[in-house]
Design an enzyme around this catalytic site. Structure first.
Site, mmCIF file in Angstrom:
data_model
loop_
_atom_site.group_PDB
_atom_site.id
_atom_site.type_symbol
_atom_site.label_atom_id
_atom_site.label_comp_id
_atom_site.label_asym_id
_atom_site.label_seq_id
_atom_site.Cartn_x
_atom_site.Cartn_y
_atom_site.Cartn_z
ATOM 1 N N GLU A 136 1.916 -12.430 12.612
ATOM 2 C CA GLU A 136 1.363 -11.257 11.940
ATOM 3 C C GLU A 136 2.516 -10.292 11.824
ATOM 4 O OE1 GLU A 136 -0.699 -7.276 12.428
ATOM 5 O OE2 GLU A 136 -1.829 -8.685 13.674
ATOM 6 N N CYS A 192 0.583 -1.486 11.417
ATOM 7 C CA CYS A 192 0.973 -2.509 10.446
ATOM 8 C C CYS A 192 0.039 -2.496 9.244
ATOM 9 C CB CYS A 192 1.001 -3.888 11.097
ATOM 10 S SG CYS A 192 -0.498 -4.323 11.990
#
Length: 553
Positions: free
Chosen positions: A299, A334
């Site tokens: 990720e 993020c």
């Protein structure tokens, strides 16, 4: 009916809940914070905390202590026992002791699925206690400064995740399926199988939520993980591991290492874990993918976009969500909103002025804006200046350093910033990479588009390299269909209340469009990241009575 249900309680469940005294002792433990070795509000330069490593069931120090600077004043307020390359052998030995078929699987030690259901129940209960949740909320604030509400949200999501995997829910993750065979006695069965020795590497920005959700997913499926959290914030996970131990987590089930990136890379190369989960920068992610020969789930970075559609509704609400998406946690998510595409109908409203007002009410005193831990002030201002060299660009608000603070210069400190860049300029080859460069701080680019330019907007999102989160703010079903059908981001919010941040525990969170992409939080994510498929084909016979040896083929 109640007595009938009670009579069905198995001996196993009785042995796992041995007596009232054990329950009472657990309750006392929960209320006394006996797991904690620090007091969050007392950590300071004059009273520094210490962070240890966990290997082979024992907490150990190191000859190498890394000093962490307080992000708010620069004081040396945490000492981390960091392992160097000469000290990784115990971790290699520990990982190597776990076979490829894992610590448990559907055929081996299945009672451990139930054990982890019990651990989740107890840990969820402890995090639900105000004293415990407040402890972790304030500890998160000390090392990754964000508002109390943002830090508490991280604790809340973690607690709800643990609630989701209480009781039988862990073993349901390993649910198998069967398919009839070609003849009597033959059946094929598909099983979710652990990898065995695995590694988890997580960043600074969510010091509790990301490591807990990924760690527990790895454990649920039968793996033996070594966990590394960014040393700046690893004290949070050290304390959480101590809490999990009081909830029944066997101390030898997890190793916890503090180290620099070079040392961790050496550990991975020598220990050769069967799978490594990495959350962090794209540069490191790509290196690990090569070093570990593809045995990774990632990720990585997220340059996340939001498109405001042609239908204008709830201007105040949309402005507030945009502000939260771009600037909560000082933009250090993020999933943070990095690029906002406004339909020309929104350009005619007071949205931008409202965004400016909301951004300017953020202040360091309540940590609604704060230090940026991976970009210096100079780096962010330099990026702003480069964007302002693009023809037609302009500074909408922010763009200057925070004032009257003691944040050390190794970190960043700027006011929430937005720069307008015309869409035509964004799409030019010489500008595109600059405009879509992720700045992990309170920084966003804003542009607008006409009805006839939707295809240009969709071309822009197609050209981007990272596809984590996105938002399509519209209640026009045809518009939503067009945008969602021509984009790829793994976690996409669509509708009037669409956002890019604030993912809870009840839906998938992760990128799409990348075979290496990881998910987090849901049963689907856990099964994808932390298990593989194994097929067992049973073929008992009988062999037909008239069977004869056939001709060779």
């Amino acid at each position: 009916m109640f007595m009938f249900l009670v009579s069905r309680v198995t001996k196993d469940s009785i042995s796992r809940n041995r007596n009232a005294f054990a329950s009472f002792a657990f309750s006392r433990c929960a209320h006394s914070l006996s797991f904690a070795t620090v007091e969050a509000e007392e950590i300071s330069g004059s009273r520094p905390a210490e962070v240890l490593n966990l290997v082979q069931g024992k907490w150990v120090g190191s000859s190498n202590w890394n000093t962490i600077a307080d992000p708010l004043n620069g004081d040396s307020f945490i000492k981390v026992a960091e392992v160097d390359e000469t000290g990784i052998q115990p971790f290699i030995k520990s990982l190597s002791s776990c076979p490829k078929h894992g610590v448990h699987n559907p055929f081996k030690a299945p009672e451990r699925y139930l054990m982890y259901g019990d651990i989740s129940t107890k840990a969820a209960h402890m995090l639900s206690l105000p004293k415990v949740s407040d402890f972790f909320t304030k500890l998160i604030q000390r090392v990754s400064p964000k508002s109390y509400q943002q830090a508490f949200g991280e604790v809340y999501v973690t607690q709800k995740f643990l609630e989701n995997f209480c009781g039988d829910q862990v073993r349901f993750l390993a649910r198998s399926f069967g398919v009839p065979g070609n003849h009597l006695g033959q059946q094929s069965h598909g099983f979710r199988w652990p990898y065995g020795p695995v590694a988890i590497i997580t960043p600074f920005n969510f010091p509790l939520e990301i490591p807990v959700l990924q760690l527990m997913g790895a454990l649920y499926m039968g793996n033996k993980p070594v966990l590394k959290v960014d040393s700046k914030v690893s004290i949070v996970m050290e304390q959480m591991l101590r809490l999990l131990h009081t909830c029944g987590l066997p101390a030898e089930d997890v190793d916890f290492i503090n180290s620099d990136g070079k040392t961790m890379n050496r550990l991975l190369l020598e220990a050769n874990p069967r799978m490594t989960l990495f959350t962090g920068s794209s540069r490191v992610a790509d290196k690990l993918a090569v070093d570990l020969k593809g045995r990774v789930k990632l990720e990585d970075a997220g340059f996340d976009w939001k498109i405001l559609g042609p239908d204008v509704h709830q201007e105040d609400y949309i402005a507030w969500v945009c502000d939260q998406d771009a600037y909560a946690c000082s933009g250090q998510k993020c999933s943070a909103q990095s690029l906002l595409f406004m339909h020309e109908n929104w350009s005619k409203t007071s949205l931008l002025s409202k965004l400016k007002d909301l951004a300017e009410r953020r202040k360091l005193e309540d940590l609604t804006i704060g230090p940026v831990l991976t970009c210096t002030t100079g780096m962010m201002l330099e990026h702003k200046n480069k964007l302002l060299e693009i023809p037609g660009s302009k500074l909408l608000f922010g763009g200057s350093p925070l004032e009257n603070h003691s944040i050390p210069p190794i970190y960043g400190a700027i006011k929430p910033t937005a720069v307008y860049v015309p869409l035509e300029e964004i799409m030019k080859d010489k500008n595109f990479d600059l405009v879509t460069k992720e700045i992990f701080g309170p920084f966003q680019v804003i542009t607008d588009y006409k009805n006839s330019q939707l295809s240009v907007v969709l071309d822009a999102v197609e050209r981007m390299h990272n596809h984590l989160t996105a938002a399509v703010v519209s209640n026009d079903p045809l518009f939503l269909q067009e945008v969602v059908g021509n984009s790829v981001n793994g976690t996409t919010y669509a509708g009037l209340r669409a956002r890019t941040t604030g993912a809870p525990q009840n839906h998938w969170f992760g990128p799409a469009g990348d075979a290496r992409g990881a998910g987090i939080g849901t049963p689907e994510a856990i099964k994808l990241v932390w298990s593989c498929h194994r097929e067992v084909i049973y073929d008992f016979g009988p062999v037909p009575k008239d069977w004869k040896t056939p001709q060779s083929t």
